[in-house]
Design a protein around this motif. Sequence first.
Motif, mmCIF file in Angstrom:
data_model
loop_
_atom_site.group_PDB
_atom_site.id
_atom_site.type_symbol
_atom_site.label_atom_id
_atom_site.label_comp_id
_atom_site.label_asym_id
_atom_site.label_seq_id
_atom_site.Cartn_x
_atom_site.Cartn_y
_atom_site.Cartn_z
ATOM 1 N N TRP A 108 0.825 -1.201 0.000
ATOM 2 C CA TRP A 108 0.000 0.000 0.000
ATOM 3 C C TRP A 108 0.868 1.262 0.000
ATOM 4 O O TRP A 108 0.593 2.213 -0.720
ATOM 5 N N LEU A 109 1.937 1.265 0.819
ATOM 6 C CA LEU A 109 2.820 2.434 0.878
ATOM 7 C C LEU A 109 3.592 2.642 -0.427
ATOM 8 O O LEU A 109 3.891 3.781 -0.798
ATOM 9 N N VAL A 110 3.911 1.569 -1.121
ATOM 10 C CA VAL A 110 4.622 1.695 -2.398
ATOM 11 C C VAL A 110 3.685 2.248 -3.472
ATOM 12 O O VAL A 110 4.100 3.061 -4.308
ATOM 13 N N LEU A 111 2.429 1.835 -3.450
ATOM 14 C CA LEU A 111 1.487 2.278 -4.482
ATOM 15 C C LEU A 111 0.831 3.630 -4.168
ATOM 16 O O LEU A 111 0.281 4.266 -5.077
ATOM 17 N N LEU A 112 0.875 4.076 -2.936
ATOM 18 C CA LEU A 112 0.234 5.336 -2.550
ATOM 19 C C LEU A 112 0.756 6.559 -3.310
ATOM 20 O O LEU A 112 -0.038 7.414 -3.715
ATOM 21 N N PRO A 113 2.062 6.706 -3.559
ATOM 22 C CA PRO A 113 2.513 7.890 -4.308
ATOM 23 C C PRO A 113 1.890 7.996 -5.692
ATOM 24 O O PRO A 113 1.610 9.094 -6.169
ATOM 25 N N PHE A 114 1.638 6.869 -6.334
ATOM 26 C CA PHE A 114 1.022 6.909 -7.666
ATOM 27 C C PHE A 114 -0.411 7.426 -7.581
ATOM 28 O O PHE A 114 -0.902 8.070 -8.501
ATOM 29 N N ALA A 115 -1.075 7.145 -6.474
ATOM 30 C CA ALA A 115 -2.442 7.629 -6.295
ATOM 31 C C ALA A 115 -2.459 9.115 -5.905
ATOM 32 O O ALA A 115 -3.397 9.835 -6.249
ATOM 33 N N LEU A 116 -1.420 9.574 -5.217
ATOM 34 C CA LEU A 116 -1.404 10.953 -4.736
ATOM 35 C C LEU A 116 -0.728 11.941 -5.672
ATOM 36 O O LEU A 116 -0.833 13.151 -5.481
ATOM 37 N N VAL A 117 -0.026 11.472 -6.680
ATOM 38 C CA VAL A 117 0.737 12.369 -7.537
ATOM 39 C C VAL A 117 -0.172 13.381 -8.247
ATOM 40 O O VAL A 117 0.187 14.543 -8.401
ATOM 41 N N ASN A 118 -1.361 12.970 -8.640
ATOM 42 C CA ASN A 118 -2.282 13.913 -9.287
ATOM 43 C C ASN A 118 -2.778 14.972 -8.305
ATOM 44 O O ASN A 118 -2.957 16.135 -8.682
ATOM 45 N N LYS A 119 -3.013 14.600 -7.074
ATOM 46 C CA LYS A 119 -3.472 15.553 -6.064
ATOM 47 C C LYS A 119 -2.380 16.580 -5.736
ATOM 48 O O LYS A 119 -2.659 17.750 -5.550
ATOM 49 N N PHE A 120 -1.130 16.118 -5.662
ATOM 50 C CA PHE A 120 -0.042 17.015 -5.302
ATOM 51 C C PHE A 120 0.534 17.751 -6.516
ATOM 52 O O PHE A 120 1.359 18.641 -6.356
ATOM 53 N N GLY A 137 0.090 28.925 -8.165
ATOM 54 C CA GLY A 137 -0.292 30.220 -7.615
ATOM 55 C C GLY A 137 0.528 30.624 -6.407
ATOM 56 O O GLY A 137 0.167 31.580 -5.726
ATOM 57 N N THR A 138 1.593 29.921 -6.117
ATOM 58 C CA THR A 138 2.450 30.284 -4.980
ATOM 59 C C THR A 138 3.814 30.693 -5.491
ATOM 60 O O THR A 138 4.107 30.611 -6.682
ATOM 61 N N TRP A 139 4.690 31.136 -4.588
ATOM 62 C CA TRP A 139 6.025 31.588 -4.967
ATOM 63 C C TRP A 139 6.911 30.442 -5.419
ATOM 64 O O TRP A 139 7.925 30.658 -6.056
ATOM 65 N N TRP A 140 6.561 29.221 -5.118
ATOM 66 C CA TRP A 140 7.421 28.102 -5.529
ATOM 67 C C TRP A 140 6.830 27.307 -6.689
ATOM 68 O O TRP A 140 7.135 26.148 -6.886
ATOM 69 N N GLU A 141 6.007 27.958 -7.479
ATOM 70 C CA GLU A 141 5.347 27.291 -8.605
ATOM 71 C C GLU A 141 6.356 26.727 -9.601
ATOM 72 O O GLU A 141 6.163 25.649 -10.133
ATOM 73 N N ASP A 142 7.439 27.428 -9.838
ATOM 74 C CA ASP A 142 8.414 26.969 -10.834
ATOM 75 C C ASP A 142 9.563 26.165 -10.201
ATOM 76 O O ASP A 142 10.464 25.728 -10.907
ATOM 77 N N LYS A 143 9.533 25.937 -8.913
ATOM 78 C CA LYS A 143 10.599 25.196 -8.227
ATOM 79 C C LYS A 143 10.176 23.735 -8.035
ATOM 80 O O LYS A 143 8.999 23.417 -8.070
ATOM 81 N N PRO A 144 11.163 22.839 -7.793
ATOM 82 C CA PRO A 144 10.793 21.441 -7.503
ATOM 83 C C PRO A 144 9.992 21.369 -6.196
ATOM 84 O O PRO A 144 10.285 22.082 -5.244
ATOM 85 N N GLN A 145 9.022 20.513 -6.190
ATOM 86 C CA GLN A 145 8.130 20.434 -5.042
ATOM 87 C C GLN A 145 8.277 19.070 -4.359
ATOM 88 O O GLN A 145 7.745 18.066 -4.836
ATOM 89 N N PRO A 146 8.955 19.053 -3.224
ATOM 90 C CA PRO A 146 9.164 17.795 -2.511
ATOM 91 C C PRO A 146 8.022 17.454 -1.546
ATOM 92 O O PRO A 146 8.192 16.628 -0.652
ATOM 93 N N VAL A 147 6.879 18.057 -1.717
ATOM 94 C CA VAL A 147 5.774 17.859 -0.785
ATOM 95 C C VAL A 147 5.324 16.403 -0.781
ATOM 96 O O VAL A 147 5.049 15.836 0.280
ATOM 97 N N LEU A 148 5.265 15.781 -1.940
ATOM 98 C CA LEU A 148 4.841 14.383 -2.018
ATOM 99 C C LEU A 148 5.814 13.488 -1.257
ATOM 100 O O LEU A 148 5.393 12.575 -0.545
ATOM 101 N N VAL A 149 7.101 13.756 -1.364
ATOM 102 C CA VAL A 149 8.108 12.954 -0.656
ATOM 103 C C VAL A 149 7.924 13.102 0.856
ATOM 104 O O VAL A 149 7.918 12.094 1.592
ATOM 105 N N PHE A 150 7.766 14.348 1.325
ATOM 106 C CA PHE A 150 7.568 14.551 2.763
ATOM 107 C C PHE A 150 6.263 13.934 3.250
ATOM 108 O O PHE A 150 6.200 13.370 4.344
ATOM 109 N N ALA A 151 5.218 14.051 2.454
ATOM 110 C CA ALA A 151 3.932 13.462 2.832
ATOM 111 C C ALA A 151 4.047 11.943 2.920
ATOM 112 O O ALA A 151 3.522 11.319 3.852
ATOM 113 N N MET A 152 4.750 11.336 1.989
ATOM 114 C CA MET A 152 4.913 9.876 2.005
ATOM 115 C C MET A 152 5.773 9.432 3.186
ATOM 116 O O MET A 152 5.500 8.401 3.814
#
Length: 130
Positions: free
Chosen positions: A7-19, A25-40
């Motif tokens: 489940w933990l291995v497949l969860l990022p594939f399910a969340l990638v569209n949400k993240f 619309g934020t200041w880091w729109e053009d920067k890499p976004q590690p939010v998915l990694v931290f969330a996982m």
Amino acid sequence: VRFLWIWLVLLPFALVNKFEEFGVGTWWEDKPQPVLVFAMLFIGFIFSSIEDIAVQIEEPFGVLPLKLHQRWLVKDAEQMKAMNDFVDGVVREEREIEVREEQQVEPQGEEGTVNGGNRTTKSLRKRLGI
């Protein structure tokens, strides 16, 4: 445990569209976004901790140091048995002495004890060093 890891291995594939739209619309729109990694990492840590607690609750005797307690109890029982044998031997000796003294008909002291004292208690205290 296997289901949790799958489940933990497949969860990022399910969340990638949400993240994917997380930084729009934020200041880091053009920067890499590690939010998915931290969330996982956070979700994986929480669920792995819950799984570990569940395993410990399911089998509590597998993680307790029972061998140490067992050795302590055996040692304590052996000490009690040795003390019991010692006291029994002292009492037996004193009874034999009293029988021999009664056969010799010595004068008795106060309260029917030989020479006015409790010979068994005195002898036991003497041997124990009290």
